[in-house]
Design a protein around this motif. Structure first.
Motif, PDB file in Angstrom:
ATOM      1  N   THR A 160       0.842  -1.182   0.000  1.00  0.00           N
ATOM      2  CA  THR A 160       0.000   0.000   0.000  1.00  0.00           C
ATOM      3  C   THR A 160       0.879   1.234   0.000  1.00  0.00           C
ATOM      4  O   THR A 160       1.985   1.222   0.545  1.00  0.00           O
ATOM      5  N   ALA A 161       0.387   2.272  -0.605  1.00  0.00           N
ATOM      6  CA  ALA A 161       1.140   3.518  -0.654  1.00  0.00           C
ATOM      7  C   ALA A 161       0.163   4.681  -0.682  1.00  0.00           C
ATOM      8  O   ALA A 161      -0.916   4.583  -1.261  1.00  0.00           O
ATOM      9  N   PRO A 162       0.545   5.790  -0.074  1.00  0.00           N
ATOM     10  CA  PRO A 162      -0.298   6.972  -0.154  1.00  0.00           C
ATOM     11  C   PRO A 162      -0.139   7.645  -1.518  1.00  0.00           C
ATOM     12  O   PRO A 162       0.881   7.480  -2.187  1.00  0.00           O
ATOM     13  N   LYS A 163      -1.152   8.354  -1.935  1.00  0.00           N
ATOM     14  CA  LYS A 163      -1.091   9.165  -3.146  1.00  0.00           C
ATOM     15  C   LYS A 163      -1.902  10.416  -2.858  1.00  0.00           C
ATOM     16  O   LYS A 163      -3.082  10.326  -2.508  1.00  0.00           O
ATOM     17  N   LEU A 164      -1.262  11.572  -2.944  1.00  0.00           N
ATOM     18  CA  LEU A 164      -1.916  12.810  -2.557  1.00  0.00           C
ATOM     19  C   LEU A 164      -2.372  13.614  -3.767  1.00  0.00           C
ATOM     20  O   LEU A 164      -1.658  13.725  -4.758  1.00  0.00           O
ATOM     21  N   GLU A 165      -3.585  14.171  -3.649  1.00  0.00           N
ATOM     22  CA  GLU A 165      -4.092  15.174  -4.595  1.00  0.00           C
ATOM     23  C   GLU A 165      -4.135  16.486  -3.831  1.00  0.00           C
ATOM     24  O   GLU A 165      -4.507  16.515  -2.657  1.00  0.00           O
ATOM     25  N   PHE A 166      -3.767  17.580  -4.510  1.00  0.00           N
ATOM     26  CA  PHE A 166      -3.645  18.868  -3.841  1.00  0.00           C
ATOM     27  C   PHE A 166      -4.271  19.949  -4.708  1.00  0.00           C
ATOM     28  O   PHE A 166      -3.997  20.021  -5.904  1.00  0.00           O
ATOM     29  N   HIS A 167      -5.126  20.778  -4.097  1.00  0.00           N
ATOM     30  CA  HIS A 167      -5.789  21.874  -4.817  1.00  0.00           C
ATOM     31  C   HIS A 167      -5.733  23.144  -3.972  1.00  0.00           C
ATOM     32  O   HIS A 167      -5.825  23.095  -2.746  1.00  0.00           O
ATOM     33  N   ILE A 168      -5.594  24.288  -4.668  1.00  0.00           N
ATOM     34  CA  ILE A 168      -5.690  25.598  -4.024  1.00  0.00           C
ATOM     35  C   ILE A 168      -6.925  26.278  -4.597  1.00  0.00           C
ATOM     36  O   ILE A 168      -7.046  26.425  -5.813  1.00  0.00           O
ATOM     37  N   LEU A 169      -7.824  26.679  -3.717  1.00  0.00           N
ATOM     38  CA  LEU A 169      -9.020  27.391  -4.132  1.00  0.00           C
ATOM     39  C   LEU A 169      -8.896  28.837  -3.688  1.00  0.00           C
ATOM     40  O   LEU A 169      -8.626  29.109  -2.518  1.00  0.00           O
ATOM     41  N   GLY A 170      -9.074  29.761  -4.637  1.00  0.00           N
ATOM     42  CA  GLY A 170      -8.975  31.182  -4.323  1.00  0.00           C
ATOM     43  C   GLY A 170      -9.674  31.996  -5.384  1.00  0.00           C
ATOM     44  O   GLY A 170     -10.089  31.477  -6.423  1.00  0.00           O
ATOM     45  N   PRO A 171      -9.798  33.298  -5.157  1.00  0.00           N
ATOM     46  CA  PRO A 171     -10.484  34.155  -6.126  1.00  0.00           C
ATOM     47  C   PRO A 171      -9.654  34.347  -7.390  1.00  0.00           C
ATOM     48  O   PRO A 171      -8.436  34.173  -7.380  1.00  0.00           O
ATOM     49  N   ASP A 172     -10.325  34.703  -8.471  1.00  0.00           N
ATOM     50  CA  ASP A 172      -9.637  35.020  -9.731  1.00  0.00           C
ATOM     51  C   ASP A 172      -9.127  36.456  -9.743  1.00  0.00           C
ATOM     52  O   ASP A 172      -8.182  36.782 -10.447  1.00  0.00           O
ATOM     53  N   GLY A 227       9.141  10.705  -0.212  1.00  0.00           N
ATOM     54  CA  GLY A 227       9.448  11.493  -1.405  1.00  0.00           C
ATOM     55  C   GLY A 227       8.220  12.028  -2.118  1.00  0.00           C
ATOM     56  O   GLY A 227       8.293  12.404  -3.285  1.00  0.00           O
ATOM     57  N   ILE A 228       7.088  12.090  -1.448  1.00  0.00           N
ATOM     58  CA  ILE A 228       5.867  12.591  -2.078  1.00  0.00           C
ATOM     59  C   ILE A 228       5.915  14.108  -2.115  1.00  0.00           C
ATOM     60  O   ILE A 228       6.194  14.760  -1.114  1.00  0.00           O
ATOM     61  N   SER A 229       5.632  14.673  -3.282  1.00  0.00           N
ATOM     62  CA  SER A 229       5.602  16.122  -3.468  1.00  0.00           C
ATOM     63  C   SER A 229       4.609  16.438  -4.587  1.00  0.00           C
ATOM     64  O   SER A 229       4.772  15.949  -5.702  1.00  0.00           O
ATOM     65  N   VAL A 230       3.589  17.239  -4.263  1.00  0.00           N
ATOM     66  CA  VAL A 230       2.574  17.603  -5.248  1.00  0.00           C
ATOM     67  C   VAL A 230       2.392  19.117  -5.196  1.00  0.00           C
ATOM     68  O   VAL A 230       2.199  19.693  -4.130  1.00  0.00           O
ATOM     69  N   GLN A 231       2.435  19.770  -6.366  1.00  0.00           N
ATOM     70  CA  GLN A 231       2.305  21.224  -6.454  1.00  0.00           C
ATOM     71  C   GLN A 231       0.920  21.591  -6.967  1.00  0.00           C
ATOM     72  O   GLN A 231       0.324  20.869  -7.756  1.00  0.00           O
ATOM     73  N   ALA A 232       0.421  22.732  -6.501  1.00  0.00           N
ATOM     74  CA  ALA A 232      -0.843  23.279  -6.998  1.00  0.00           C
ATOM     75  C   ALA A 232      -0.673  24.782  -7.143  1.00  0.00           C
ATOM     76  O   ALA A 232       0.222  25.377  -6.544  1.00  0.00           O
ATOM     77  N   GLU A 233      -1.530  25.395  -7.952  1.00  0.00           N
ATOM     78  CA  GLU A 233      -1.442  26.839  -8.149  1.00  0.00           C
ATOM     79  C   GLU A 233      -2.826  27.446  -8.364  1.00  0.00           C
ATOM     80  O   GLU A 233      -3.771  26.747  -8.729  1.00  0.00           O
ATOM     81  N   SER A 234      -2.883  28.760  -8.110  1.00  0.00           N
ATOM     82  CA  SER A 234      -4.119  29.508  -8.283  1.00  0.00           C
ATOM     83  C   SER A 234      -3.779  30.881  -8.863  1.00  0.00           C
ATOM     84  O   SER A 234      -3.125  31.689  -8.203  1.00  0.00           O
ATOM     85  N   PRO A 235      -4.213  31.158 -10.106  1.00  0.00           N
ATOM     86  CA  PRO A 235      -3.925  32.466 -10.708  1.00  0.00           C
ATOM     87  C   PRO A 235      -4.791  33.562 -10.078  1.00  0.00           C
ATOM     88  O   PRO A 235      -5.906  33.307  -9.631  1.00  0.00           O
ATOM     89  N   LEU A 236      -4.246  34.784 -10.058  1.00  0.00           N
ATOM     90  CA  LEU A 236      -4.942  35.921  -9.462  1.00  0.00           C
ATOM     91  C   LEU A 236      -4.573  37.182 -10.220  1.00  0.00           C
ATOM     92  O   LEU A 236      -3.415  37.373 -10.583  1.00  0.00           O
ATOM     93  N   GLU A 237      -5.560  38.034 -10.428  1.00  0.00           N
ATOM     94  CA  GLU A 237      -5.291  39.357 -11.003  1.00  0.00           C
ATOM     95  C   GLU A 237      -5.638  40.384  -9.940  1.00  0.00           C
ATOM     96  O   GLU A 237      -6.756  40.412  -9.423  1.00  0.00           O
ATOM     97  N   ILE A 238      -4.663  41.245  -9.629  1.00  0.00           N
ATOM     98  CA  ILE A 238      -4.876  42.296  -8.639  1.00  0.00           C
ATOM     99  C   ILE A 238      -5.106  43.594  -9.398  1.00  0.00           C
ATOM    100  O   ILE A 238      -4.279  44.010 -10.205  1.00  0.00           O
ATOM    101  N   VAL A 239      -6.257  44.204  -9.149  1.00  0.00           N
ATOM    102  CA  VAL A 239      -6.677  45.396  -9.884  1.00  0.00           C
ATOM    103  C   VAL A 239      -6.833  46.572  -8.921  1.00  0.00           C
ATOM    104  O   VAL A 239      -6.918  46.391  -7.709  1.00  0.00           O
TER     105      VAL A 239
END
Length: 175
Positions: A45-57, A139-151
């Protein structure tokens, strides 16, 4: 045929055979050993991670921006020492600095999720991307991103009133 049963690893069983020749000539023999083994089976058995960042646009300059980090273990084994690290882009600020990491690591069982949030300040105009990484033992490493426009904060004015006026007549306008 001799049935010897189970012989443990490293053990031995001896069989002695006495041969009494009945005639003159060469004596010879052939011994054949056969066995059957039950294959040992196990589950890896092994872990498997999913990663999400939720934020405004989009956010206005100087406002607070809240991001929600979601980590889910979709694997079949437990994930140990799970940590989230967020190195902030230049357009976002936090009182603790620009390299933020969870204080305490967590353990995340198979099928379980973890959620936390982080509030940042929108400090610079333009488009940016907030990137974070979740790590765990093995050695588990998962990246996530969230784009943002600052006005810039804006003000809009709407004017209602007649489209045409007669000369020397008053019109009523609402701003």
């Amino acid at each position: 045929i001799w049935r010897l049963g189970t012989i443990e690893k490293g053990a031995e069983k001896k069989i002695s055979v006495k041969v009494v020749p009945e005639t003159e000539g060469e004596v010879g023999g052939v011994a054949t050993v056969s066995f059957s083994a039950d294959a040992a089976q196990g589950n890896v058995t092994a872990p498997k991670l999913e990663f999400h960042i939720l934020g405004p646009d989009q956010a206005t300059l100087g406002s607070q921006v809240t991001y929600t980090f979601q980590v889910t273990n979709v694997g079949r084994g437990q994930a140990y020492n799970v940590k989230i690290r967020n190195v902030l882009p230049g357009a976002l600020r936090h009182a603790a600095g620009d390299d933020l990491e969870m204080e305490d690591a967590i353990q995340l069982a198979a099928g379980k999720s973890y959620e936390t949030s982080l509030t940042l300040a929108a400090a610079q105009l333009g488009k940016t991307v907030n990137r974070a990484v979740v790590t765990a033992d093995g050695g588990i490493s998962v990246q996530a991103e969230s784009p943002l426009e600052i006005v810039t904060p804006g003000l809009s004015v709407v004017r209602d009133g007649p489209k045409r006026l007669m000369l020397n007549r008053r019109g009523t306008f609402t701003n």
